[in-house]
Design an enzyme around this catalytic site. Structure first.
Site, PDB file in Angstrom:
ATOM      1  N   LYS A 120      -2.535  16.868  -4.253  1.00 38.39           N
ATOM      2  CA  LYS A 120      -3.796  16.159  -3.972  1.00 38.39           C
ATOM      3  C   LYS A 120      -4.344  16.579  -2.596  1.00 38.39           C
ATOM      4  O   LYS A 120      -5.542  16.823  -2.435  1.00 38.39           O
ATOM      5  CB  LYS A 120      -3.572  14.642  -4.004  1.00 38.39           C
ATOM      6  CG  LYS A 120      -3.312  14.072  -5.383  1.00 38.39           C
ATOM      7  CD  LYS A 120      -4.514  14.222  -6.310  1.00 38.39           C
ATOM      8  CE  LYS A 120      -4.294  13.552  -7.651  1.00 38.39           C
ATOM      9  NZ  LYS A 120      -5.452  13.704  -8.568  1.00 38.39           N
ATOM     10  N   SER A 127      -5.755  10.472  -3.781  1.00 37.87           N
ATOM     11  CA  SER A 127      -4.721   9.441  -3.746  1.00 37.87           C
ATOM     12  C   SER A 127      -4.408   9.009  -2.326  1.00 37.87           C
ATOM     13  O   SER A 127      -4.452   9.807  -1.401  1.00 37.87           O
ATOM     14  CB  SER A 127      -3.453   9.988  -4.402  1.00 37.87           C
ATOM     15  OG  SER A 127      -2.338   9.170  -4.111  1.00 37.87           O
ATOM     16  N   TYR A 156       3.423  16.040  -5.984  1.00 36.20           N
ATOM     17  CA  TYR A 156       2.181  15.408  -6.466  1.00 36.20           C
ATOM     18  C   TYR A 156       1.274  15.107  -5.258  1.00 36.20           C
ATOM     19  O   TYR A 156       0.094  15.460  -5.248  1.00 36.20           O
ATOM     20  CB  TYR A 156       2.495  14.095  -7.204  1.00 36.20           C
ATOM     21  CG  TYR A 156       1.289  13.198  -7.366  1.00 36.20           C
ATOM     22  CD1 TYR A 156       1.049  12.140  -6.476  1.00 36.20           C
ATOM     23  CD2 TYR A 156       0.361  13.428  -8.373  1.00 36.20           C
ATOM     24  CE1 TYR A 156      -0.066  11.329  -6.615  1.00 36.20           C
ATOM     25  CE2 TYR A 156      -0.768  12.627  -8.513  1.00 36.20           C
ATOM     26  CZ  TYR A 156      -0.960  11.578  -7.626  1.00 36.20           C
ATOM     27  OH  TYR A 156      -2.079  10.784  -7.751  1.00 36.20           O
TER      28      TYR A 156
HETATM   29  C1  WQD Z   1       4.694  -0.355  -6.173  1.00 36.14           C
HETATM   30  C2  WQD Z   1       5.758  -1.097  -5.375  1.00 36.14           C
HETATM   31  C3  WQD Z   1       7.710   0.229  -5.107  1.00 36.14           C
HETATM   32  C4  WQD Z   1       8.925   0.332  -9.268  1.00 36.14           C
HETATM   33  C5  WQD Z   1       2.401   5.049  -6.135  1.00 36.14           C
HETATM   34  C6  WQD Z   1       2.414   6.420  -6.776  1.00 36.14           C
HETATM   35  C7  WQD Z   1       1.087   6.694  -7.338  1.00 36.14           C
HETATM   36  C8  WQD Z   1      -0.038   6.441  -6.350  1.00 36.14           C
HETATM   37  C9  WQD Z   1       0.129   5.128  -5.632  1.00 36.14           C
HETATM   38  C10 WQD Z   1      -2.115   7.398  -7.080  1.00 36.14           C
HETATM   39  C11 WQD Z   1       6.452  -0.185  -4.379  1.00 36.14           C
HETATM   40  C12 WQD Z   1       8.038  -1.021  -5.914  1.00 36.14           C
HETATM   41  C13 WQD Z   1       8.246   0.110  -8.087  1.00 36.14           C
HETATM   42  C14 WQD Z   1      10.161  -0.317  -9.498  1.00 36.14           C
HETATM   43  C15 WQD Z   1       9.959  -1.389  -7.378  1.00 36.14           C
HETATM   44  N1  WQD Z   1      -1.293   6.367  -7.007  1.00 36.14           N
HETATM   45  N2  WQD Z   1       8.761  -0.747  -7.156  1.00 36.14           N
HETATM   46  N3  WQD Z   1      10.638  -1.169  -8.537  1.00 36.14           N
HETATM   47  O1  WQD Z   1       5.506   3.302  -4.965  1.00 36.14           O
HETATM   48  O2  WQD Z   1       3.186   2.815  -4.074  1.00 36.14           O
HETATM   49  O3  WQD Z   1       3.651   4.809  -5.546  1.00 36.14           O
HETATM   50  O4  WQD Z   1       1.404   5.065  -5.106  1.00 36.14           O
HETATM   51  O5  WQD Z   1      -1.888   8.484  -6.733  1.00 36.14           O
HETATM   52  O6  WQD Z   1       0.898   5.849  -8.480  1.00 36.14           O
HETATM   53  O7  WQD Z   1       2.728   7.328  -5.768  1.00 36.14           O
HETATM   54  O8  WQD Z   1       3.593   2.493  -6.455  1.00 36.14           O
HETATM   55  O9  WQD Z   1       3.617   1.143  -8.537  1.00 36.14           O
HETATM   56  O10 WQD Z   1       5.447   2.855  -8.136  1.00 36.14           O
HETATM   57  O11 WQD Z   1       5.366   0.765  -6.766  1.00 36.14           O
HETATM   58  O12 WQD Z   1      10.414  -2.180  -6.510  1.00 36.14           O
HETATM   59  O13 WQD Z   1      10.842  -0.153 -10.549  1.00 36.14           O
HETATM   60  O14 WQD Z   1       6.774  -1.554  -6.268  1.00 36.14           O
HETATM   61  O15 WQD Z   1       8.781   0.542  -4.225  1.00 36.14           O
HETATM   62  O16 WQD Z   1       6.784  -0.940  -3.217  1.00 36.14           O
HETATM   63  P1  WQD Z   1       4.042   3.300  -5.164  1.00 36.14           P
HETATM   64  P2  WQD Z   1       4.519   1.850  -7.583  1.00 36.14           P
END
Ligand code: WQD
Length: 356
Positions: A167, A137, A163
């Site tokens: 990884k 990740s 998590y």
């Molecule tokens: C995307 C953007 C949030 C929800 C993930 C996980 C994990 C990893 C990749 C593999 C961000 C914003 C989200 C909401 C929001 N993959 N958001 N309101 O935060 O990069 O985390 O990284 O391991 O899946 O760790 O991905 O899809 O949760 O959020 O504003 O209700 O959307 O802050 O900027 P994120 P996400």
């Protein structure tokens, strides 16, 4: 030493899940025989033994997928799978995957992700299967010191979530394993934000309960399942003040795994090689919402709220090494990611749970 194997059998751990099930499709299209093990913790059971995601893949490809409902922690049953099949490679997806919840149940995450991986590697070693593609990740990079993030960016520094740490620890175990035995060849794929669904609309992300990731959340607001979305961030140093992420279409991600496997089949490299798997393009939360609204022709209600502590304003990768080493690059656009997600949610608004 020629470690290229003639077998076309590939084992997918966690292959009934979102990324694993989508990866089966290009594997079969490339002539591989796919065997899946999954404990069904995060997959919908079908009528018979096989989970719905596997049944859907069999319909899409017209090919059978061998399935074993077993847990990586069950050493005996896991070993029996390796007794039955001569695998050319293992693609290791299985694990718990939610950053947010992982800090509340750390032992579950370390047991499933880390101990499960050690069990798998032990059984692989005992059966002389030493080619592995590991689902890692972008979170191992934690808060990026520079952008775009290359594979040379430091990893494991000030990781917050269990998590993310799991990884990072598994990557370390893999490095140590390769240092101890030069016959191992491991490609570590560091995903950024995997989103979307197969273009048929019959396979997609099927999160149990309320999704925690953006795209499934936006999709559920669009389909009316959830009232509105909290958008984290109004003062990020980004184009519109909301968080920027590197989204990759699930089918590009799936094809990236096949490219890694093909590389292993043809190459006599050894050791562990980490590769970013994403597009290299960053999109803000509001850009995703606007694209999804345009594609679905639905209003996406949202409210902008403050960022959680330790929020990462921007994260996107330099994807050039994947192109150079695997000959792979992402092709699908944010619009296609939203279109395919919308088609899946329109056909299966409750995910697979309504099909059982
Ligand atoms: C995307 C953007 C949030 C929800 C993930 C996980 C994990 C990893 C990749 C593999 C961000 C914003 C989200 C909401 C929001 N993959 N958001 N309101 O935060 O990069 O985390 O990284 O391991 O899946 O760790 O991905 O899809 O949760 O959020 O504003 O209700 O959307 O802050 O900027 P994120 P996400």
């Amino acid at each position: 030493m020629d470690n290229t194997s003639k077998s076309k059998f590939v084992l997918l751990t966690g292959g009934a899940g979102y990324i694993g099930s989508h990866t089966i499709i290009p594997l079969i299209e490339s002539g591989y025989e796919v065997v899946v093990i999954d404990n069904l913790f995060n997959a919908c059971k079908g009528e018979g033994e096989k989970p719905v995601s596997i049944l859907q893949v069999e319909k899409l490809t017209g090919k059978q997928v061998t399935f074993y409902a077993i847990d990586l922690l069950d050493y005996i049953l896991l070993s029996e799978v390796f007794d039955k099949h001569e695998f050319c490679c293992v693609i290791h997806f299985a694990g718990l995957k939610y950053s947010n919840e992982s800090c509340n149940i750390p032992l579950n995450y370390y047991k499933v992700n880390v101990c499960g991986s050690i069990n798998l590697f032990q059984v692989m070693m005992e059966h002389n299967v030493k080619r592995l593609v590991f689902s890692s990740s972008s979170t191992v990079y934690s808060e990026p010191h520079f952008l775009p993030i290359t594979e040379l960016h430091p990893v494991g520094q000030s990781l917050v979530n269990v998590y993310d740490k799991s990884k990072y620890y598994i990557e370390g175990i893999i490095q140590d394993l390769c240092n101890s035995d030069k016959e191992w060849f491991v490609i570590i794929l560091r995903y950024f934000n995997s989103v979307g669904a197969h273009s048929s609309g019959t396979l997609g992300e099927d999160p149990n309960g309320t999704p925690s990731n953006l795209m499934p959340y936006v999709a559920q607001v669009a389909v009316g399942k959830i009232q509105s979305l909290n958008v984290f961030g109004k003062h990020c140093s980004t184009i519109d003040g909301t968080g920027v992420r590197d989204y990759i279409h699930i089918m590009d991600l799936a094809e990236g795994h096949v490219s890694a496997l093909e590389k292993m089949q043809k190459s006599n490299d050894s050791g562990a090689i980490a590769i970013n798997l994403s597009t290299g393009n960053g999109y803000s939360v509001l850009q995703v919402i606007n694209m999804f609204s345009q594609v679905s022709k639905q209003e996406i209600k949202y409210e902008i709220v403050d960022c959680p502590n330790g929020y990462c304003d921007s994260s996107y990768c330099d994807a050039s090494f994947a192109k150079e080493y695997l000959g792979w690059e992402a092709k699908r656009t944010l619009k296609e990611m939203c279109e395919d997600t919308w088609r899946w949610l329109s056909l299966y608004p409750q995910g697979f749970s309504t099909t059982t």
